[in-house]
Structure formats: C-alpha cells, structure tokens
Enzyme design. Structure first.
Site, PDB file in Angstrom:
ATOM      1  N   SER A   1       0.705  -1.359   0.014  1.00  0.00           N
ATOM      2  CA  SER A   1       0.046  -0.027  -0.290  1.00  0.00           C
ATOM      3  C   SER A   1       0.845   1.242   0.002  1.00  0.00           C
ATOM      4  O   SER A   1       1.882   1.213   0.562  1.00  0.00           O
ATOM      5  CB  SER A   1      -0.866   0.156   1.050  1.00  0.00           C
ATOM      6  OG  SER A   1      -1.587   1.169   1.188  1.00  0.00           O
TER       7      SER A   1
ATOM      8  N   LYS B   1      -4.523  -6.669   3.669  1.00  0.00           N
ATOM      9  CA  LYS B   1      -4.599  -5.305   2.702  1.00  0.00           C
ATOM     10  C   LYS B   1      -5.896  -5.113   2.269  1.00  0.00           C
ATOM     11  O   LYS B   1      -6.408  -3.836   1.928  1.00  0.00           O
ATOM     12  CB  LYS B   1      -3.788  -5.884   1.302  1.00  0.00           C
ATOM     13  CG  LYS B   1      -3.836  -4.682   0.418  1.00  0.00           C
ATOM     14  CD  LYS B   1      -3.095  -3.275   0.785  1.00  0.00           C
ATOM     15  CE  LYS B   1      -3.110  -2.293  -0.388  1.00  0.00           C
ATOM     16  NZ  LYS B   1      -3.814  -2.211  -1.260  1.00  0.00           N
TER      17      LYS B   1
ATOM     18  N   ASN C   1      -7.944  -1.651   2.670  1.00  0.00           N
ATOM     19  CA  ASN C   1      -8.658  -0.860   1.616  1.00  0.00           C
ATOM     20  C   ASN C   1     -10.032  -0.498   1.938  1.00  0.00           C
ATOM     21  O   ASN C   1     -10.581   0.724   1.730  1.00  0.00           O
ATOM     22  CB  ASN C   1      -8.475  -1.601   0.073  1.00  0.00           C
ATOM     23  CG  ASN C   1      -7.121  -1.660  -0.372  1.00  0.00           C
ATOM     24  OD1 ASN C   1      -6.190  -1.366   0.270  1.00  0.00           O
ATOM     25  ND2 ASN C   1      -7.171  -1.629  -1.736  1.00  0.00           N
TER      26      ASN C   1
HETATM   27  C1  6PG Z   1      -3.266   1.330  -1.457  1.00  0.00           C
HETATM   28  C2  6PG Z   1      -4.570   1.440  -2.287  1.00  0.00           C
HETATM   29  C3  6PG Z   1      -4.870   0.858  -3.648  1.00  0.00           C
HETATM   30  C4  6PG Z   1      -5.976   1.085  -4.265  1.00  0.00           C
HETATM   31  C5  6PG Z   1      -6.394   2.196  -4.563  1.00  0.00           C
HETATM   32  C6  6PG Z   1      -7.567   2.517  -5.406  1.00  0.00           C
HETATM   33  O1  6PG Z   1      -3.366   0.887  -0.609  1.00  0.00           O
HETATM   34  O2  6PG Z   1      -2.185   1.793  -2.228  1.00  0.00           O
HETATM   35  O3  6PG Z   1      -5.668   0.967  -1.480  1.00  0.00           O
HETATM   36  O4  6PG Z   1      -4.320  -0.336  -3.402  1.00  0.00           O
HETATM   37  O5  6PG Z   1      -5.881   0.290  -5.371  1.00  0.00           O
HETATM   38  O6  6PG Z   1      -6.404   3.115  -3.621  1.00  0.00           O
HETATM   39  O7  6PG Z   1      -8.898   1.737  -4.922  1.00  0.00           O
HETATM   40  P1  6PG Z   1     -10.202   1.997  -5.621  1.00  0.00           P
HETATM   41  O8  6PG Z   1     -10.091   2.323  -6.838  1.00  0.00           O
HETATM   42  O9  6PG Z   1     -10.992   0.902  -5.490  1.00  0.00           O
HETATM   43  O10 6PG Z   1     -10.687   3.303  -5.055  1.00  0.00           O
END
Ligand code: 6PG
Length: 466
Positions: A128, A182, A186
């Site tokens: 992340s 993870k 999210n």
């Molecule tokens: C991270 C984020 C990432 C995620 C985006 C977009 O931890 O770096 O969680 O992994 O893919 O934030 O997520 P959405 O498109 O579902 O908003």
C-alpha cells in the site's frame, strides 16, 4: 553476467516504482514486461539506478537472470493475468523458487494459487501507498510460509516505509493472510475517505463554506488527533485550483466515485464472517449510489434540497470525525480477529496497526496509539479498550450532534450514521433482538433462549394469534 537478487514482472506504475525502490536500496533486479521494449526502455531511463536494473526480453531471460533460489515478484493486474503469469513461469522454475504476487489479489485467489502450486513457493503480499509509496517506502503486508518470509523479509523491510525506524513490513500470517489484511486496509481506506467526504459535504452544503475555507479546516485538523495522510490530502485537494477555469478544483470534479472493488470485497467478507463493518459497508454503498445517476436525478426532481444553515461548529465536526474513525477501526480490527479465528491465521492486530502507521494510504498518528491499545488489551475490541473508550466518551457527543443535525437537515451521512448506530447497539444493556426472536418463533417455530434460563423455548403464540 552477475545475476540479480530478484526479478519483477509488470512495469506498470506500481511495478516500475517498486523496481526503482529495490534498485535504489542496492538490490540488483531483473525486470520484464508483457509489451516488448518496455523493460529495456525502463532500464535505459533509470538514470543512476540503471546499473542495478537488468531488462529481460521475456520470462525465460528473466528467470535466467535471477540468482537461484529465485524470488520473482508479480506486479500485474489482479485476476486472470496473475494465473497466466504463474502458468507461464511454472515450467521455468525450480521447487525452491518463490513467486510473490504483490498486486491487490483477492485473498481467496491467493489461497487457491498456493493450493494449486504445491511444487513452488508462493506468497501474496499487500503493498500500500500508491505510486509514491511503492517508489519510496510502502507498507507491506506479507502472507505465506514463514520460511519464504525469512528469505524475502529483509529485502521487503529494506524497501518498506519506516515508522520511527521500524519497517512497516511484516508477515501477517500464512496463505491469504497478507492479502486479507490489505483488503481490510482498503475497506478502511474507503470508510476514512467517505467520512471525510461527508464532513466536507456538511461544511459545503450545510455551513456554506467554500473549498478554500474547508481546506484550511482540514489543514488545521491535520495538526491534531486526526493527523493522517487522508486528511492531509483532503486539505490539498480542497485548496487546489482548476487551471482551466480558475475555480476550486473540487467544484469542477464530477460527484461519481470510481472503485476497483476491494472495499466491496471487504463488505462481502464481513458479512460472510458475520462480523459487521457498517462504516465500510456504508462507504461502499455511497460509492455505488454516487453512480446511480438516473435515480439521483429523479430524487432531485421529486424532493426539496437539503437545508443550508445547519448549526454545527467546526469542533463538532472534528469530534465526529475522530469518533467515527475510532469506531470504523474498531470494526475493521474486529473483522481481522474474526477472520484470523476462522482461518487459523493467528493474526496479530497490533502488528497490523504497526504496519499501517507509515507508508500506506490510511497511515495516521492514531494508528500508533491503536497499536499500543491493542497490545495492552489484546482481547478486547478497540472501542472498549482503556484508551479508546475514554476517547469515545470524549468525542461521542460531537458525532451524535453532527449525525442528528445532518439527518434533520437532509444531508446524507451514511458512514457517520453507521458509526454511531454500531456504537449505540454495542452499548445498549438490552437490545431489541428479543422482538426478532419472538417473531421468528411465531412464524417458524425457530425457538428462543429465555433470560431466566427456563427450558421453555417457544411462545404461547396460538393463544396470541391475530
Ligand atoms: C493502496 C490503495 C490501492 C488502491 C487504490 C484504489 O493501499 O495503495 O488501497 O491499493 O488500489 O486506493 O482503490 P479504488 O480504485 O478501489 O478506490
């Protein structure tokens, strides 16, 4: 030619950033990409890091370039692409070689891939922090065998973010545990963002504040208990100006949210585990409803707009966000505990909180305190832990006032409302499920437990029938 420490397949935004991060930390890395020429161009453009990057024209060249036992990281889109890469790599690899899927895979897919490939080592790790994190220090949630982690842990710790010197990388547990953590990260990310958006909406529509003033409020909050990456960027986006029109950037962005689905996965898994995460569920709902344009325009035509001029202070809003955040994390950690018990993972909740303290999207000051509270009170929900129950008592009033004023004025605050409802349900000495039990018994003879322990499990419904 000197072989490399590891290989990486998939030079999209995240893969490229991760490869540069490894190279910058002194690791030699072989890279490959499905589209021909991308790997060579990537290496050629890597400047001072080019010496540590070996472009490979295909999978066989990549495998040949890496020192055995090999570590090969997949940074390809979640889903079929991962299965395709494993299938293509498998004949080229030996039994001690390790494939790491570092994308946002569903944890069940990770478990299936481990089960389907007993002849090689496979790990699923959650990474992340977006592009910036991948390049300079992400949070890393490892999942898989301890022996595999022992091999790659030091490399992953070297590229991870650090919180006061401690790397934000850890093995969360076996199998799909890393991708599960993870996924919940999210889900919490969705919820944190939704609560910020709801508070922004109240300032904009209920308190008639402009984007710049709202940005200044978020900026101020980022110096207090809400200090976090998401509040920081909420300030930044609110303060930005559209170069095309000169208007606040936020005011020209369409109010329809995108999503790749990890928040939805969290909500679905929470239901499967029967461990409610209503703030996350509300956040997913709100994203979905934002895209229901026909319904929304019909609603706008049929019903009056929400009231402006609601009487809330900025302090009430800050309290609401603090309490909402605590309640959301209390739910998220509960879900992790439930999944751990269901899957036999022995997840460490303080470790999850520690890994999330830096590098990742939900990083915040509060996570450090959460890590401490979960260490001191390992068996209790965060909401009833010593530290956070005291904080909830302090900030609950603000959340209640904000939700009440929002609902009275017609402003949608689904995530904040879900937070306070969960709170009120856990603190009620006598709930209302006795009514549900009586009705279940009435129409289906499902039986119930009595408060006095008497062995009478059905009601006198025949006599009471309408
Ligand atoms: C991270 C984020 C990432 C995620 C985006 C977009 O931890 O770096 O969680 O992994 O893919 O934030 O997520 P959405 O498109 O579902 O908003």
């Amino acid at each position: 030619m000197q072989r490399t420490d590891l290989g990486l397949i998939g030079l999209g935004t995240m893969g490229a950033a991760l490869a540069l991060n490894f190279a910058g930390k002194g690791y030699r890395i072989a890279v490959a990409n499905r589209t021909p020429g991308v790997a060579a161009r990537f290496a050629a453009e890597a400047g001072a890091l080019a010496g540590n990057i070996v472009p490979a024209g295909g999978l066989a060249a990549l495998v040949a370039a890496v020192t055995p036992p090999r570590t090969i990281i997949l940074m390809v889109p979640a889903g079929q692409a991962v299965d395709d890469q494993i299938a293509a790599l498998r004949p080229l690899l030996g039994k001690d070689d390790l494939i790491i899927d570092a994308g946002n895979a569903h944890f069940r897919d990770t478990e299936r891939r481990i089960a389907d490939n007993p002849d090689l080592l496979f790990m699923g790790i959650g990474v992340s922090g977006g592009e910036e994190g991948a390049r300079h220090g992400p949070a890393i949630m490892g999942g898989g065998a301890q022996s595999a982690w022992n091999r790659v842990g030091p490399m992953l710790e070297a590229i991870a973010a650090r919180h006061q010197g401690t790397p934000c990388a850890a093995l969360m547990g076996p199998g799909g545990a890393g991708h599960f953590v993870k996924m919940v990260h999210n889900g919490i990310e969705y919820a944190d963002m939704q609560m910020i958006a709801e508070i922004y909406g109240l300032m904009r529509d209920g308190m008639a504040m402009g984007a710049a003033d709202i940005g200044a409020v978020f900026q101020r909050w980022n110096e207090g208990p809400l200090k976090s990456y998401l509040v920081e960027i909420a300030a930044a986006v609110a303060l930005a100006t559209d170069p095309e029109t000169g208007r606040p950037m936020l005011d020209v962005i369409l109010d329809i949210a995108g999503q790749k689905g990890t928040g939805r996965w969290t909500a679905i898994e929470a239901q499967t585990l029967a461990t409610p995460v209503p703030v996350i569920e509300a956040a997913v709902m709100a994203r979905n409803l934002s895209g229901a344009t026909a319904l929304r325009s019909a609603g706008v035509q049929k019903f009056p707009a929400a009231q402006s001029g609601i009487t809330l202070s900025v302090e009430d809003l800050e309290d609401a966000l603090i309490a909402g955040k605590i309640l959301c994390y209390a739910q998220g950690f509960d879900m992790l505990a439930a999944a751990s018990a269901a899957s036999g993972w022995t997840l460490s909740l303080p470790e999850c909180a520690r890994v999330w303290r830096a590098g990742c999207i939900i990083r915040s000051e509060m996570l450090d305190h959460m890590a401490e509270a979960l260490t001191l009170d390992p068996d209790s929900n965060l909401a009833v832990s010593e530290t956070f129950s005291a904080l909830l008592r302090k900030h609950e009033r603000g959340l209640r006032q904000v939700v009440s004023a929002a609902v009275a004025g017609g402003h949608g605050v689904p995530a904040l409302a879900a937070a306070i409802s969960w709170f009120d349900l856990i603190r009620a000495p006598r709930g209302t499920a006795n009514m549900l039990q009586a009705q279940r018994d009435f129409f289906g003879a499902h039986g119930f437990e009595r408060i006095d322990g008497l062995p009478l499990h059905h009601g006198p419904w025949a006599a009471a029938a309408p």
